[in-house]
Design a protein around this motif. Sequence first.
Motif, mmCIF file in Angstrom:
data_model
loop_
_atom_site.group_PDB
_atom_site.id
_atom_site.type_symbol
_atom_site.label_atom_id
_atom_site.label_comp_id
_atom_site.label_asym_id
_atom_site.label_seq_id
_atom_site.Cartn_x
_atom_site.Cartn_y
_atom_site.Cartn_z
ATOM 1 N N GLU A 227 0.820 -1.215 0.000
ATOM 2 C CA GLU A 227 0.000 0.000 0.000
ATOM 3 C C GLU A 227 0.854 1.266 0.000
ATOM 4 O OE1 GLU A 227 1.035 -0.548 4.306
ATOM 5 O OE2 GLU A 227 0.578 -1.847 2.601
ATOM 6 N N LYS A 228 2.124 1.122 0.327
ATOM 7 C CA LYS A 228 3.025 2.275 0.357
ATOM 8 C C LYS A 228 3.620 2.483 -1.038
ATOM 9 C CE LYS A 228 4.373 2.088 5.252
ATOM 10 N NZ LYS A 228 3.968 3.470 5.578
ATOM 11 N N PHE A 229 2.948 3.309 -1.842
ATOM 12 C CA PHE A 229 3.460 3.582 -3.185
ATOM 13 C C PHE A 229 3.456 5.072 -3.520
ATOM 14 C CE2 PHE A 229 -1.077 3.209 -3.746
ATOM 15 C CZ PHE A 229 -1.395 4.110 -4.762
ATOM 16 N N HIS A 230 3.112 5.893 -2.541
ATOM 17 C CA HIS A 230 3.082 7.338 -2.768
ATOM 18 C C HIS A 230 4.457 7.951 -2.491
ATOM 19 C CE1 HIS A 230 -1.273 8.667 -3.174
ATOM 20 N NE2 HIS A 230 -1.314 7.349 -3.171
ATOM 21 N N THR A 231 4.849 8.876 -3.348
ATOM 22 C CA THR A 231 6.102 9.612 -3.172
ATOM 23 C C THR A 231 5.782 11.095 -3.024
ATOM 24 O OG1 THR A 231 7.431 8.018 -4.409
ATOM 25 C CG2 THR A 231 8.291 10.255 -4.245
ATOM 26 N N ILE A 232 6.348 11.714 -2.010
ATOM 27 C CA ILE A 232 6.208 13.163 -1.834
ATOM 28 C C ILE A 232 7.216 13.853 -2.743
ATOM 29 C CG2 ILE A 232 6.475 15.097 -0.223
ATOM 30 C CD1 ILE A 232 5.562 13.174 2.005
ATOM 31 N N CYS A 233 6.717 14.711 -3.610
ATOM 32 C CA CYS A 233 7.546 15.486 -4.530
ATOM 33 C C CYS A 233 7.326 16.973 -4.259
ATOM 34 C CB CYS A 233 7.195 15.146 -5.980
ATOM 35 S SG CYS A 233 7.399 13.403 -6.399
ATOM 36 N N PHE A 234 8.046 17.808 -4.990
ATOM 37 C CA PHE A 234 8.024 19.236 -4.664
ATOM 38 C C PHE A 234 7.595 20.093 -5.841
ATOM 39 C CE2 PHE A 234 10.660 17.227 -1.562
ATOM 40 C CZ PHE A 234 10.283 17.849 -0.381
ATOM 41 N N GLU A 235 6.857 21.135 -5.523
ATOM 42 C CA GLU A 235 6.443 22.086 -6.540
ATOM 43 C C GLU A 235 7.682 22.709 -7.187
ATOM 44 O OE1 GLU A 235 3.964 24.807 -4.425
ATOM 45 O OE2 GLU A 235 2.418 23.302 -3.995
ATOM 46 N N GLY A 236 7.658 22.797 -8.514
ATOM 47 C CA GLY A 236 8.810 23.320 -9.242
ATOM 48 C C GLY A 236 9.793 22.256 -9.675
ATOM 49 N N ALA A 237 9.509 21.002 -9.341
ATOM 50 C CA ALA A 237 10.422 19.918 -9.691
ATOM 51 C C ALA A 237 10.375 19.622 -11.190
ATOM 52 C CB ALA A 237 10.056 18.654 -8.914
ATOM 53 N N PHE A 238 11.405 18.946 -11.662
ATOM 54 C CA PHE A 238 11.379 18.358 -13.002
ATOM 55 C C PHE A 238 12.109 17.024 -12.927
ATOM 56 C CE2 PHE A 238 12.890 17.359 -17.230
ATOM 57 C CZ PHE A 238 11.742 17.564 -17.987
ATOM 58 N N HIS A 239 11.367 15.939 -13.221
ATOM 59 C CA HIS A 239 11.946 14.603 -13.110
ATOM 60 C C HIS A 239 11.937 13.820 -14.419
ATOM 61 C CE1 HIS A 239 12.342 15.076 -8.820
ATOM 62 N NE2 HIS A 239 11.044 15.306 -8.675
ATOM 63 N N GLY A 240 11.421 14.416 -15.514
ATOM 64 C CA GLY A 240 11.463 13.713 -16.784
ATOM 65 C C GLY A 240 10.158 13.785 -17.547
ATOM 66 N N ARG A 241 10.130 13.106 -18.712
ATOM 67 C CA ARG A 241 9.000 13.217 -19.640
ATOM 68 C C ARG A 241 8.233 11.909 -19.832
ATOM 69 N NH1 ARG A 241 7.704 18.504 -21.609
ATOM 70 N NH2 ARG A 241 9.624 19.715 -21.722
ATOM 71 N N THR A 242 8.584 10.847 -19.121
ATOM 72 C CA THR A 242 7.746 9.656 -19.182
ATOM 73 C C THR A 242 6.453 9.938 -18.428
ATOM 74 O OG1 THR A 242 8.592 8.679 -17.129
ATOM 75 C CG2 THR A 242 9.825 8.208 -19.161
ATOM 76 N N LEU A 243 5.464 9.076 -18.569
ATOM 77 C CA LEU A 243 4.194 9.333 -17.898
ATOM 78 C C LEU A 243 4.350 9.392 -16.384
ATOM 79 C CD1 LEU A 243 1.688 7.244 -20.049
ATOM 80 C CD2 LEU A 243 1.855 9.732 -19.892
ATOM 81 N N ALA A 244 5.161 8.494 -15.814
ATOM 82 C CA ALA A 244 5.343 8.518 -14.362
ATOM 83 C C ALA A 244 6.163 9.714 -13.917
ATOM 84 C CB ALA A 244 6.001 7.228 -13.894
ATOM 85 N N THR A 245 7.243 10.025 -14.639
ATOM 86 C CA THR A 245 8.077 11.146 -14.202
ATOM 87 C C THR A 245 7.406 12.488 -14.461
ATOM 88 O OG1 THR A 245 9.355 11.055 -16.280
ATOM 89 C CG2 THR A 245 10.242 9.870 -14.370
ATOM 90 N N LEU A 246 6.534 12.557 -15.473
ATOM 91 C CA LEU A 246 5.709 13.752 -15.635
ATOM 92 C C LEU A 246 4.799 13.939 -14.430
ATOM 93 C CD1 LEU A 246 4.396 13.820 -19.333
ATOM 94 C CD2 LEU A 246 5.889 15.491 -18.225
ATOM 95 N N SER A 247 4.246 12.848 -13.949
ATOM 96 C CA SER A 247 3.363 12.924 -12.786
ATOM 97 C C SER A 247 4.148 13.299 -11.535
ATOM 98 C CB SER A 247 2.640 11.590 -12.587
ATOM 99 O OG SER A 247 1.855 11.282 -13.732
ATOM 100 N N ALA A 248 5.371 12.809 -11.424
ATOM 101 C CA ALA A 248 6.238 13.198 -10.308
ATOM 102 C C ALA A 248 6.595 14.671 -10.402
ATOM 103 C CB ALA A 248 7.494 12.340 -10.297
ATOM 104 N N THR A 249 6.763 15.163 -11.628
ATOM 105 C CA THR A 249 7.049 16.577 -11.833
ATOM 106 C C THR A 249 5.858 17.429 -11.425
ATOM 107 O OG1 THR A 249 8.615 16.149 -13.626
ATOM 108 C CG2 THR A 249 7.541 18.312 -13.612
ATOM 109 N N GLY A 250 4.673 17.048 -11.881
ATOM 110 C CA GLY A 250 3.454 17.716 -11.453
ATOM 111 C C GLY A 250 3.133 19.016 -12.150
ATOM 112 N N ASN A 251 3.844 19.343 -13.207
ATOM 113 C CA ASN A 251 3.603 20.588 -13.934
ATOM 114 C C ASN A 251 2.411 20.405 -14.870
ATOM 115 O OD1 ASN A 251 3.756 22.710 -15.952
ATOM 116 N ND2 ASN A 251 5.842 23.115 -15.246
#
Length: 401
Positions: A118-142
């Motif tokens: 059940e532990k699959f959530h990652t806390i990320c930060f506003e202004g981040a950039f982690h990449g252009r794949t679907l998951a890393t776009l979601s981690a980026t949050g832009n």
Amino acid sequence: MIPALMPTYNRADLAFERGEGAWLWTTDGRRFLDFGSGIATTSIGHAHPHLVRTIAEQAAKVMHTSNLYRVPQAERLAQRLVDTSFADSVFFANSGAEANEGMIKAVRKYHAENGHPEKFHTICFEGAFHGRTLATLSATGNEKYLAGFGPPVQGFDHVPFGNMNAVRDAIGPQTAAIMIEPIQGEGGVRPADLRFLKELRAVCDEFGLLLALDEVQTGMGRSGKLWAHQWAGIEPDVMSSAKGIGGGFPLGAILAKEHVAKHLKPGTHGTTYGGNPLACAAGNAVLDVVLADGFLQQVDSTARYLWDSLNALVSRHPQVVTGVRGAGLLLGLQCVPEITNGDMQAAAVAEGLLTVAAGQNVLRVAPPLIITREHVDEAVAALDRAFTKAAAALREKAPAK
């Protein structure tokens, strides 16, 4: 009619045919001082003799065999990265996005294997950039980058950069990790406070979370240490690296402690090209240069000189730029609202200098690690000319009193 090369980039009308050190020459013979280094990627400059020779020699032997077999070049590079970092094991990929994607998978696999799927959530930060794949776009949050690609991948919670209270408030029963760039590059060249990084390490230990560092842009010496988090005196559980690690040759890596790495067993993750002989030969050549006696000390010394020089430049042009931010050889100049960073990037090109735009209207300066003080002086002189012209243009636009 759409061009043959898909138009996914707004490209400047510059085509480079050769480079040497910190310099690039266009096909029509113009010379530019490169203070963008392929977005912080050509870490040891253009056409570095050792890197060129190593790539040529390896290409003449074998470029690719796949990971169905042992790759001695990868084994050597992995051991050297382990010896010079917190990590116990390394996985090689082709890019920063792939390294971050793999890091996210490693975090989730760790908790699943330890009885907490059940532990699959990652806390990320506003202004981040982690990449252009679907998951890393979601981690980026832009939202701009996510638009048009369907629902974001689940499991990423965003909080304000540098806000420890917000981090603590976001931790819940599904939280698996905290993921952060020591310096946000695309997000505006914003460095995380060293105390904040220490507090993140402590809160991860307190709640049984993994600390995942994105050092795609900050790693491999760009901060003046091999890894930027070393300035804070902390160790992550898992970290991504790319860009400068191959000196311009496509290479990415996931570095992890054993308690994370041991769960990526055969069949759980893979890549066709990642860690092939040619890429890892390039990575070893870059490491030869960066780990040479005195190299990182020289990077740090030159970076401090650049910092001081840019601050002096800001004091001379307060009507154009308002401050310097960043660390090491990843710095940003904050432009005034009346001038866009794109305009200033173009103005710098007109003066023979290459820079890179970043978020928050910041002009990014990320030169090769091999620059000298003479290069800094030339770059600052070019920016001085560009800012002087920009200030004059602003005065002409100003309404008469």
